[in-house]
Design an enzyme around this catalytic site. Sequence first.
Site, PDB file in Angstrom:
ATOM      1  CB  THR A 149      -0.933  -0.002   1.225  1.00  0.00           C
ATOM      2  OG1 THR A 149      -0.147  -0.126   2.418  1.00  0.00           O
ATOM      3  CG2 THR A 149      -1.920  -1.152   1.147  1.00  0.00           C
ATOM      4  CE1 TYR A 150       1.211   7.884  -1.764  1.00  0.00           C
ATOM      5  CE2 TYR A 150       0.997   8.384   0.569  1.00  0.00           C
ATOM      6  CZ  TYR A 150       1.337   8.770  -0.713  1.00  0.00           C
ATOM      7  OH  TYR A 150       1.821  10.028  -0.943  1.00  0.00           O
TER       8      TYR A 150
END
Length: 591
Positions: A149-150
């Site tokens: 994820t980010y």
Amino acid sequence: NATRALTCKYNAQLSCGRVQTPTLAMIAAREKEIKNFVPQCYYGLLAKWNPGTAAGKSGGGSLLSLTWQDGKSKSFRSFDRQRIEELKKALSGKDGIVKEVKRTPKKKMAPLLYDLTELQREANRRFHYSAKETLTIMQRLYENHKVLTYPRTDSRYLTGDILPTIKERLKACGVGPYKKLAGSIINRALPEKPFFVNDAKVSDHHAIIPTEQFVQLDHMTIDERRIYDLVVRRFLAVLYPPYCYEQMNMVVNVKEECFLANGAVVKDLGWKAVYWDGAEDFNELEEWEEDGNAGQSGRGGQEEREVGPKNQNIPALNKGEVLKGLFLQITEGKTKPPSPFNEASLLSAMENPTAYLETRDKVMVKTLGETGGLGTVATRADMIEKLFSSFLIEKRGMDIFITSKGKQLLELVPEDLKKPELTAAWEMKLSRIAKGNLKRTVFMKDIRSYSKELIAQIKQGEGSFRHDNLTNTKCPNCGKRMLAVKGKNSEMLVCQDRACGYRETISRTSNARCPNCHKKLELRGKEDKQIFVCQCGYKEKLSAFKERRKREGAGVTKKDVAQYMNKQKKEAQEPLNNAFAKALSGWKVEE
């Protein structure tokens, strides 16, 4: 504005700012503490008893170690040698009486998930990656592979809406070395209130975890595999049950003096099985955990912690039992200075700089804690790189030190820019703007007037900047003498005239390894005269190195490997009898 003023006034590339200058000041303060540190000798008393014999000095069984503790200060050491020697003399030959045996069941939850700063610290500690390198690798895993994820997040928690996707994430990452670990929990129900879920502690982005994207580990580089491994194991760890053990504490009195012994018995590895599959040694587990937490404080582990009794196997003893034949010995050591900053501890100090506040204002301390300290998770890596590229700091091994240029800059820059208080004050005003208690126009007016004050201070400054790293080598462009500077992984010659800007690399740390000691070789010289040099004294010309590598079969590039793998993949998809069918296709069979 202040950077321009300093650069113009002293005709040198001098950079300052509310984040980089306090960070530089923290490094300088640490060096000053190390330089001014005066070590002190301290002493302790250790009692050893062998449960296998009555005498306690020989025979079977492992020795039980008991550590003396001061009755008043509760310290395990004393700076008075004479006192310890007198204690040993008075207690020698005396029996010990078990005063207390305490068994306490304990459990420990897994560490929280990674935010970017924590991941950068861990990668630096384990693999010596810089903060910038870790962020770059994370970006590839996020953008190219789409398996994480980010990355630019400052939260270590998840939001409640992520919980329904956990099963799919476990399926996606449960491959290769994680297949068994993920498989054992994929159908296990989560607790009603998981400790790693907290919507209030997630602002823009939740913690870094695997995505639902199918993972192909063989498509990753070694660096990507390492970072991915850290994130996946931490994700699996929070889903495992707590680590359970029984803590044992024993107090033994020898006359009026108190001796302690600690022990532990592992009951359930829990989440530690993710890292120590099959391990049973409690001491090994604890050392791993302590090593992982080292340098996590705001001052990078500066304060020396007093070490008490270590965990050991404690025999079955009851209150009131007598330990005969104790063997006493004096232990001694020296207090240690704080360690120099490395990138991991510097990131910690930037995240929590309250220890370096001069005012110790409670509101400022709280504000810095809530806003994430100096810089953000997305900018700290670039800020450290900027300090290196500006030649204000340099690396010696893994440690970071301030350069002569950095020291001179701190003498020339206005005092306010060296303090974390400036960031705290501005954040407090921005918070007031967000709440509607302060107008933006008023804040900007204050900023403009403050900028004018800074420029005036720099103009009135009576200091001077001197290049103390001038060489006799002249710039090929302007003819002025060049400066010898040390970058992060290289040494360069840079023209002293900032308008010229000429620079050349005279040596750099390569990825080639020394055939003798296997350390990274340093590449020196230019063009045909380049030569590899090692700290152990090994030297080799670049041309000779290439020939040797060619003979050893190291001429295969990543491109060659990729082409070979694609060819193998293509052949694997074709029918098994394809070549045989082609050979028979032209045959004519007569009836």
